[in-house]
Structures are given as structure tokens and as C-alpha cells.
Design a protein around this motif. Structure first.
Motif: not given
Ligand SMILES: O=C(O)[C@H](O)COP(=O)(O)O
Ligand SMILES: NC(=O)c1ccc[n+]([C@@H]2O[C@H](COP(=O)([O-])OP(=O)(O)OC[C@H]3O[C@@H](n4cnc5c(N)ncnc54)[C@H](O)[C@@H]3O)[C@@H](O)[C@H]2O)c1
Length: 526
Positions: A48-49, A69-73, A96, A230, A278, A281, A287
């Protein structure tokens, strides 16, 4: 069995999926040095982040095929380094969205009504109703910076609360903004007119410190800004100054230039700022969504299947991939074939997408052709992820053309390559049953399936030549599986294509070119 390293907390639903195909190790809080040490034994990494995946870690990942990457960024992953190494990077672009959008809305309302500080005050035993007189969002103007997935959802929710909407996003159309009830404006107008500003953009060189002292100075004194996108899009030092000086009314931040947030002037501020660690998400629903989405992609890649949300394989969306899947192997085979005909060092590859393939959607076929072209030199090191980068680094110029009018087959591919052995071309198509056919070599029509060992000759179309070649191959104990001659005019130039059961022994090519009438001969191994 494959091995997956999970280096951030992810939902059990994801671990369960990974465990179907791999041994899963969950190791949270690894230092960069521990990461470099641990990574060589893993085939996949899920993060994740909280994990920063540097070039050093990627280069130490000799077995690594995928980073999920379990998320976007994916700004915490050195994606160019992964691409260079042929490692596919995937994310969960939508898992998310709702959680992050709701967090932004929650921040806006909490900031307007001083909820965190009012709550803390009551918990301290106080009953202070004067300090926490807030502001309504109804009929106020919200400026949405970045009208993508999260920004759009925030806009829709804000509209339902009676807010007026401005949006700044240079990459979306006025129509799309209007559909969402937003007036699309330049960033300066948004800064000057908005009562609330919410950021929903990626962090890029262009967006870093987009909200700096100069931008903050343009905002209204009653303006409040929310960043659930971000860290680093807002200059934190400038924001702290602006809040201290009362130049703007408030800020709510979920993300920071450095995470976890260390010593910071932001911590010293009062009810005009809300800070969350943070959490955008961090909902149970999000999750589960992101863990399943990314774990499924890791599982698929480990099973040799494509990933649906790869950030470093351009154009490979799931539906396009599904449509193109039968043609990917064709493109790869033809790329490999023309690369061998043109010689080891190829300078130019021309890919012509013909018939029903003559659309922009077929771009992945160009990547597949490049993968085939480079496979002789790079073997299993080349894949769909790094083929374009490798080609660029080798100075291979790629020309992509389309001709929808060529309809010999529903769709066909024509590849020509210029290399150390001259310029050669090959065309191929798929039969109804999906079988590959080579339909043209160096502009001579043929019709032959590719095979592991092939021999191509350029010769004069004259009696006896086929017999002589057959006897020569026989004398070297090479068995011919099938043979085709392609010619344009009788007794003119012609090509002969032979599928062989055995590899050609060393030295036989020279013997072949000594046969009267044969000008050139090439072997190809597919
Ligand atoms: O980019 C993302 O998905 C968010 O910043 C969430 O990050 P995290 O899953 O690490 O909380
Ligand atoms: N806080 C969290 O936990 C959390 C959770 C999810 C996503 N995020 C972050 O939220 C942000 C938005 O995510 P998304 O899923 O909506 O992304 P998205 O790709 O759907 O939308 C981003 C939008 O920003 C626009 N954009 C790009 N560059 C821009 C620029 N220079 N100026 C203005 N607009 C620009 C794009 O055109 C796009 O419409 C990302 O940074 C993501 O990492 C944070």
C-alpha cells in the motif's frame, strides 16, 4: 510454488486469493536495507502507500514479475525502474474511490463545524459553544481541482448539498464538467472564487506545490482547502504561514509531503486545521475491494495471464485485450520472424495494421511485435512491459501505419524490418480456427503456418531447384515437414519456405547458397 511478499497491511480477502497460487509472507515495516535483502526470493510484491519501492529494491528483485499496489497511487513505486526490468506494476484504480471521496466530504464538513476540536473539548470536560460556531457549505462555492474518479464523486455529493461548483482539470471536456454541474475554469479563477477547494489530482512535477504561497495569496480569507490526494501538492510551510496569518480560514489534510508526518508547524495550529494520517482509503469496504482487485491480478500474472490494471503496459485494458488476444501471438511470431530475417541489429520496424486491425485499439499488437523482434536478443528478459523501452534504448525506430482497406483476411499484420541483413517483410493472418498463417514473405505470396525450424530461400523460379535443395537437406539428415514456393511471375524471382523437423546443422546455409539459382538463404527458429 511462487512466493509473494506483502509489506503493508492488506485485507485477508487478498491474502486468501494469493494463497491459492503462492506462499504468502506478510512482513510489515521493513527498512529499505531489509527490503533489498528479502526481495530476491519473491515473485510478487503487494504493497500500500506504506512501502517505498525504490530502484535498489527493484533491481534486487531478480525473480520479481509483478508489484501490486492495493490502492490507486503508485508514486511510492519507481515505475520506470520496474518497467526497465520488465516488472508489471498494477493498481486498483477504482477500489477506494468512494472511500476517498467520502473522506474529502467528511473533512470539508468537519472543518466547517470544527468537529474534531469541539469533540476534544467535550472529552476534556468542557461545554464551550461559542468557540465552535461554524459555517454552512450550502450555497457556497466548491472548487474541485481534478475532476477524475474521486473529484467527480465529490462534485456530485457537493451538488446534492446545494453547493455551487467550479472545476479545474485541463484534461477533461467542458461537456463532462457540465454533466457534473461544474463550471470549468482556469486555476486562478478557481482559487479566487472558491469558498472551499478540494484537491483530487495526482502528484506530478506540474502539480507539486501547485498550492504555494502565491496561490494561497489568491484565495479568499474565508477559504478552506482540503487535500485528500497527495502530499506535496500543497507547500506545507506556506500553508502553515497562511493559516497563522489568517490569510485563509482553514485546511484539512489527509496526506503529507513526508509520511508519517514528523515535526511540522502544522501540528501547532488550532481548530483551523484538521490532520488525518492518510485515511482516505481506510474503510472496510475499500480495503476489501482493493485487496481482492490487486490479489486477483497478482494471481493472474503468476499464472501467466495478463493483468487488467497494469500502469506500465500502455493500452492493455481488459476488453481490448480480450479482443486482441488471438492476434497477440501472431504479432509476436511475425516480429520474431522478421527480426531474424533482417539480421541481429534492426534499426527500423514498420508495423502495418490491416483490415479490422486498423484501429487505435490495436496498438498493443505493435508492442507484441516488438517483443517478438527483441526475443532473439533478450530471450525471456523482454516482455510486454519493457519491450518499448528496450527498443528505444537500442535505437529501433518504430513506424505504425494502418490500412483498413486491405481485406484479404478479416485482420492481418504486415511487418517490415531494416537490419544488418537488409530489409525484409512478412505478412500474417489468423484462420477461422485461430491458426497462424504466414501469407507473404518479401512481397511474395505464400501460405504456410510458422514452425520451430524454418528455411527461407530467395531463388530463380526454374526447373530442378526444389529437388536439388531437397537432396541437399536429405544429405544432412534434415527432414522437411512442409514446403511452399511463392512467386510473382513464372521463371522470375521466387521465395521458398520450408518447415523443418530438425534444426539446420552448421555450415549448410553456405552449401544451400551454392545451389545454382539460389541467391540467398535464411534460417529462422521460432
Ligand atoms: O493511492 C491510494 O490508493 C491512497 O493513497 C490510499 O493509500 P493506502 O491504501 O495506502 O491507504
Ligand atoms: N487519501 C487517500 O487515501 C487517497 C485514496 C485514493 C486516491 N488518492 C489520490 O487521489 C488522487 C485522485 O485519484 P483519482 O482516482 O480520482 O484519479 P483520476 O486519475 O481518476 O483523476 C485525476 C484527475 O486529475 C486530473 N489532472 C491531472 N493532472 C492535473 C493537473 N496538472 N491539473 C489539474 N488536473 C489534473 C486528471 O485529468 C484526472 O481527471 C490521486 O492522487 C490518488 O493517488 C488518495
Amino acid at each position: 510454488m511462487a512466493k509473494v511478499l506483502v509489506s503493508d497491511p492488506i485485507d485477508q480477502a487478498g491474502i486468501d486469493i494469493l494463497s491459492q497460487v503462492a506462499t504468502v509472507d506478510v512482513k510489515i515495516g521493513l527498512t529499505p536495507e531489509q527490503f533489498v535483502q528479502a526481495i530476491p526470493e519473491y515473485d510478487a510484491l503487494m504493497i500500500r502507500s506504506g512501502s517505498r519501492i525504490t530502484k535498489e529494491i527493484i533491481e534486487a528483485g531478480h525473480q520479481l514479475k509483478i508489484i501490486g499496489r492495493a490502492g490507486v497511487g503508485v508514486d511510492n513505486v519507481d515505475v520506470p525502474a520496474a518497467t526497465r526490468q520488465g516488472i508489471v506494476v498494477v493498481n486498483s484504480p477504482e477500489g477506494n474511490t468512494i472511500a476517498a471521496a467520502e473522506h474529502a466530504i467528511a473533512m470539508m464538513l468537519a472543518l466547517s463545524r470544527y468537529i474534531p476540536d469541539a469533540n476534544a473539548s467535550v472529552k476534556r470536560g468542557e461545554w464551550d459553544r461559542k468557540t465552535f460556531v461554524g459555517a454552512e457549505v450550502y450555497k457556497k462555492t466548491l472548487g474541485v481541482v481534478g475532476l477524475g474518479k474521486i473529484g467527480s464523486h465529490v462534485a456530485t455529493a457537493a451538488k446534492a448539498m446545494g453547493m455551487k461548483l467550479l472545476a479545474y482539470d485541463p484534461f477533461i471536456s467542458t461537456e463532462r464538467a457540465e454533466q457534473l454541474g461544474c463550471r470549468l475554469v482556469e486555476v486562478d479563477i478557481l482559487l479566487q472564487e472558491a469558498d472551499y477547494i478540494t484537491l483530487h489530482i495526482p502528484k506530478t512535477p506540474e502539480t507539486t506545490h501547485l498550492i504555494n504561497a502565491e496561490a494561497l495569496a489568491k484565495m479568499k480569507p474565508n477559504a478552506r482547502i482540503i487535500n485528500c490526494a497527495r502530499g506535496g501538492i500543497i507547500d506545507e510551510a506556506a500553508l502553515a504561514e497562511a493559516l497563522k496569518a489568517g490569510k485563509i480560514a482553514g485546511a484539512a489534510l489527509d496526506v503529507f509531503e513526508e509520511e508519517p508526518l514528523k515535526e511540522s508547524p502544522l501540528r501547532a495550529l488550532g481548530k483551523e486545521i484538521i490532520l488525518t494520517p492518510h485515511l482516505g482509503a481506510s474503510t472496510t469496504e475499500a480495503q476489501v475491494n482493493v485487496a481482492i482487485d490487486v490479489a486477483e491480478q497478482i494471481r493472474d500474472v503468476l499464472l501467466g495471464l495478463p493483468a487488467r490494471s497494469a500502469v506500465n503496459i500502455p493500452g492493455l485494458s481488459p476488453d481490448i485485450l480480450e479482443e486482441l488476444r488471438p492476434y497477440m501471438q501472431l504479432a509476436e511470431t511475425l516480429g520474431n520472424l522478421v527480426g531474424q530475417l533482417a539480421g541481429g541489429r534492426v534499426d527500423l520496424l514498420n508495423v502495418k495494421l490491416q483490415g479490422e486491425l486498423a484501429t487505435n485499439k490495436s496498438q498493443p499488437l505493435v508492442v507484441a511485435a516488438l517483443k517478438g523482434l527483441l526475443s532473439q536478443a533478450l530471450r525471456e528478459r523482454v516482455n510486454y512491459v519493457n519491450a518499448s523501452v528496450e527498443a528505444k534504448e537500442r535505437g529501433i525506430r518504430i513506424i505504425e501505419t494502418r490500412d483498413a482497406a486491405i481485406r484479404d483476411y478479416a485482420g492481418s499484420l504486415h511487418l517490415s524490418a531494416k537490419g544488418s541483413m537488409g530489409e525484409h517483410s512478412v505478412t500474417g493472418a489468423l484462420l477461422g480456427d485461430g491458426e497462424i498463417r504466414i501469407t507473404n514473405i518479401d512481397e511474395f505470396p505464400i501460405n504456410i503456418p510458422p514452425s520451430s525450424h524454418m528455411l527461407f530461400t530467395l531463388h530463380r523460379d526454374m526447373p530442378g531447384i526444389i529437388g536439388k535443395l531437397g537432396s541437399l537437406l536429405g544429405s544432412f539428415n534434415v527432414n522437411i515437414a512442409s514446403m511452399q514456393v511463392g512467386r510473382k511471375i513464372v521463371r522470375g524471382d521466387a521465395v521458398m519456405v520450408l518447415s523443418l523437423d530438425d534444426p539446420l546443422p552448421d555450415g549448410i546455409l553456405t552449401e544451400i547458397t551454392k545451389v545454382a539459382g539460389i541467391r540467398d538463404a535464411y534460417t529462422v527458429t521460432l
